[in-house]
Design an enzyme around this catalytic site. Structure first.
Site, PDB file in Angstrom:
ATOM      1  N   LYS A 177      -6.458  -9.401  -9.282  1.00 38.47           N
ATOM      2  CA  LYS A 177      -7.630  -9.558  -8.421  1.00 38.47           C
ATOM      3  C   LYS A 177      -8.703  -8.539  -8.785  1.00 38.47           C
ATOM      4  O   LYS A 177      -8.389  -7.403  -9.125  1.00 38.47           O
ATOM      5  CB  LYS A 177      -7.223  -9.332  -6.962  1.00 38.47           C
ATOM      6  CG  LYS A 177      -7.201 -10.606  -6.137  1.00 38.47           C
ATOM      7  CD  LYS A 177      -6.713 -10.397  -4.722  1.00 38.47           C
ATOM      8  CE  LYS A 177      -7.583  -9.505  -3.866  1.00 38.47           C
ATOM      9  NZ  LYS A 177      -7.361  -9.685  -2.425  1.00 38.47           N
ATOM     10  N   LYS A 200       0.818  -1.218   0.000  1.00 40.80           N
ATOM     11  CA  LYS A 200       0.000   0.000   0.000  1.00 40.80           C
ATOM     12  C   LYS A 200       0.849   1.264   0.000  1.00 40.80           C
ATOM     13  O   LYS A 200       0.463   2.276  -0.569  1.00 40.80           O
ATOM     14  CB  LYS A 200      -0.963   0.011   1.198  1.00 40.80           C
ATOM     15  CG  LYS A 200      -2.110  -0.968   1.043  1.00 40.80           C
ATOM     16  CD  LYS A 200      -3.206  -0.684   2.046  1.00 40.80           C
ATOM     17  CE  LYS A 200      -4.397  -1.613   1.820  1.00 40.80           C
ATOM     18  NZ  LYS A 200      -5.424  -1.475   2.860  1.00 40.80           N
ATOM     19  N   LYS A 218     -11.587  -2.754  -6.112  1.00 43.78           N
ATOM     20  CA  LYS A 218     -12.310  -1.481  -6.209  1.00 43.78           C
ATOM     21  C   LYS A 218     -11.442  -0.390  -6.804  1.00 43.78           C
ATOM     22  O   LYS A 218     -11.941   0.628  -7.259  1.00 43.78           O
ATOM     23  CB  LYS A 218     -12.815  -1.064  -4.838  1.00 43.78           C
ATOM     24  CG  LYS A 218     -11.694  -0.848  -3.830  1.00 43.78           C
ATOM     25  CD  LYS A 218     -12.258  -0.675  -2.450  1.00 43.78           C
ATOM     26  CE  LYS A 218     -11.226  -1.015  -1.413  1.00 43.78           C
ATOM     27  NZ  LYS A 218     -11.813  -1.547  -0.194  1.00 43.78           N
TER      28      LYS A 218
HETATM   29  P1  AMP Z   1     -10.761  -4.946   0.414  1.00 45.02           P
HETATM   30  O1  AMP Z   1     -11.823  -4.448  -0.494  1.00 45.02           O
HETATM   31  O2  AMP Z   1      -9.494  -5.238  -0.320  1.00 45.02           O
HETATM   32  O3  AMP Z   1     -10.580  -4.110   1.638  1.00 45.02           O
HETATM   33  O4  AMP Z   1     -11.230  -6.368   0.914  1.00 45.02           O
HETATM   34  C1  AMP Z   1     -12.256  -6.590   1.847  1.00 45.02           C
HETATM   35  C2  AMP Z   1     -12.454  -8.074   1.990  1.00 45.02           C
HETATM   36  O5  AMP Z   1     -12.919  -8.661   0.756  1.00 45.02           O
HETATM   37  C3  AMP Z   1     -11.168  -8.806   2.358  1.00 45.02           C
HETATM   38  O6  AMP Z   1     -11.430  -9.655   3.449  1.00 45.02           O
HETATM   39  C4  AMP Z   1     -10.785  -9.610   1.150  1.00 45.02           C
HETATM   40  O7  AMP Z   1     -10.308 -10.889   1.502  1.00 45.02           O
HETATM   41  C5  AMP Z   1     -12.081  -9.731   0.328  1.00 45.02           C
HETATM   42  N1  AMP Z   1     -11.745  -9.545  -1.094  1.00 45.02           N
HETATM   43  C6  AMP Z   1     -11.393  -8.387  -1.711  1.00 45.02           C
HETATM   44  N2  AMP Z   1     -11.167  -8.570  -3.027  1.00 45.02           N
HETATM   45  C7  AMP Z   1     -11.381  -9.885  -3.274  1.00 45.02           C
HETATM   46  C8  AMP Z   1     -11.325 -10.712  -4.450  1.00 45.02           C
HETATM   47  N3  AMP Z   1     -11.022 -10.194  -5.637  1.00 45.02           N
HETATM   48  N4  AMP Z   1     -11.602 -12.021  -4.315  1.00 45.02           N
HETATM   49  C9  AMP Z   1     -11.936 -12.550  -3.107  1.00 45.02           C
HETATM   50  N5  AMP Z   1     -12.014 -11.836  -1.967  1.00 45.02           N
HETATM   51  C10 AMP Z   1     -11.745 -10.517  -2.034  1.00 45.02           C
END
Ligand code: AMP
Ligand code: TRP
Length: 357
Positions: free
Chosen positions: A219, A126, A222
């Site tokens: 992946k 990050k 957002k």
């Molecule tokens: P984030 O949006 O990166 O803060 O992720 C929030 C939660 O969503 C985390 O616990 C991640 O493990 C899950 N997550 C985010 N992106 C993915 C993805 N592409 N596939 C599976 N899980 C995800």
């Protein structure tokens, strides 16, 4: 780095997890986190947090400013509710309303060693190249996460792979605290010596890793500038259909067996998404669609994704249209969370020797 807890028996099993309110929730967040949180509520006491203090560790373009933060906090709350989490039986709230998180995080900043925090790969990712310009808060983020979990003495934490290192750090902090203060904890009669449990990751089956619809090696995220790379939870049926139809594939037909997906990340991703949404095994999906045109499979995926996601999106839109109702859920959750966190924080102050009423 850590050892198994001696015993979890003095602790009530309790699940804690959190999602950051930073921008659009997408299919990856749903399948990888929120849907799994909802499944856990039948067998556990759960606390699900909207971690707004974590959301401000990066620049305003990530945390979104006051209006963006409020909107995103309500959106994550709505997603929890739309996924079926019972906010009466369990606790759903936003982190900043329970000040004990920030207070315990400070204590943990003084427990964790620089060397431990320096190993965190998420900080390196990050912070990027310009590490000197990252906020101190971004560096201290894992200690706040440890506080989130331990202020409830939570025993189980559903997290994705990317958060496992932070959970290990949480265990290290709990262990060092228990060890450093073992005599004091015993003297105060707080427990037989281990004040904090060593929380375990809770992974119910393989967590689907959802990849970008435009590039099967990245992946779904957002922060991807292309909205076509992800299915947002609030997308309507038309948007879902368009994005799935435009999803990148390769010129070969779908294979009839799983092994044939090797080296074909886009095809594999669409099959993974189909499997996660339908509950079917990839093998049986390929038996049905293997050998056929991608367009036939994509049509079936559109139908499935619309059937599974548009009710969630519609419910989220309905809920977020009434912010006062969402805020009331958060206030009620925060009050119940405080009732658990406040006595723990009192104990910690007592352990340290802070004078308190
Ligand atoms: P984030 O949006 O990166 O803060 O992720 C929030 C939660 O969503 C985390 O616990 C991640 O493990 C899950 N997550 C985010 N992106 C993915 C993805 N592409 N596939 C599976 N899980 C995800
Ligand atoms: N760091 C987690 C993420 O980015 C969110 C989070 C904050 C969390 N505190 C937590 C997850 C405590 C589990 C437990 O996904």
């Amino acid at each position: 780095m850590t050892s198994k807890p001696v015993s979890l028996s003095p602790y009530k099993p309790r699940v804690f997890s959190g999602v950051q309110p930073t921008g659009n929730l997408h299919l990856g967040n749903y399948l990888g986190a929120i849907k799994r949180f909802a499944e856990l509520q039948h067998a556990h006491d759960c606390i699900y947090c909207v971690v707004d203090l974590h959301a401000i560790t990066q620049g305003v373009e990530v945390w979104g400013g006051p209006e963006g933060l409020r909107r995103a906090t309500r959106e994550v709350t709505a997603a929890y509710i739309a996924a079926g989490i019972d906010t009466k039986k369990h606790i759903v709230f936003n982190q900043s309303q329970v000040v004990e998180h920030a207070e315990l995080a400070w204590i943990f900043n003084c427990i964790a060693r620089m060397g431990w925090a320096n190993r965190m790969t998420q900080f390196k990712e990050k912070a990027g190249k310009d590490r000197e310009n990252a906020s101190v808060g971004l560096f201290a983020y894992p200690m706040l996460m440890a506080a989130d979990i331990l202020v409830y003495r939570a025993t189980h934490v559903p997290v994705g792979d990317d958060q496992k290192q932070h959970l290990e750090l949480t265990r290290d902090i709990a262990q060092k605290f228990n060890f450093d203060f073992a005599d004091r904890i015993r003297e105060l009669g707080l427990s037989s010596g281990e004040y904090f449990p060593l929380p375990e990751p809770l992974i119910a089956g393989p967590a689907p890793r959802v990849m970008s619809l435009r590039d099967g090696s990245k992946k779904m995220s957002k922060s991807d500038p292309s909205d076509y790379s992800r299915l947002n939870l609030t997308d309507d049926a038309d948007a879902i259909a368009q994005k799935v139809r435009k999803a990148k594939t390769d010129p070969e037909p779908l294979p009839s067996e799983e092994a044939g997906l090797k080296g074909r990340p886009e095809a594999e991703n669409l099959v993974t998404i189909f499997a996660a949404l339908s509950g079917e095994a990839p093998a049986s999906i390929l038996q049905q669609y293997g050998g056929g045109q991608f367009s036939t499979f994509k049509n079936a995926l559109v139908e499935l994704a619309v059937a599974k996601l548009s009710p969630v999106g519609a419910e989220m839109r309905r809920l977020t249209a009434d912010p006062a109702m969402i805020d009331a859920v958060l206030a009620d959750g925060a009050e119940r969370a405080r009732a658990i966190a406040a006595p723990v924080m009192r104990d910690v102050r007592e352990i340290y020797g802070f004078i308190q009423e």
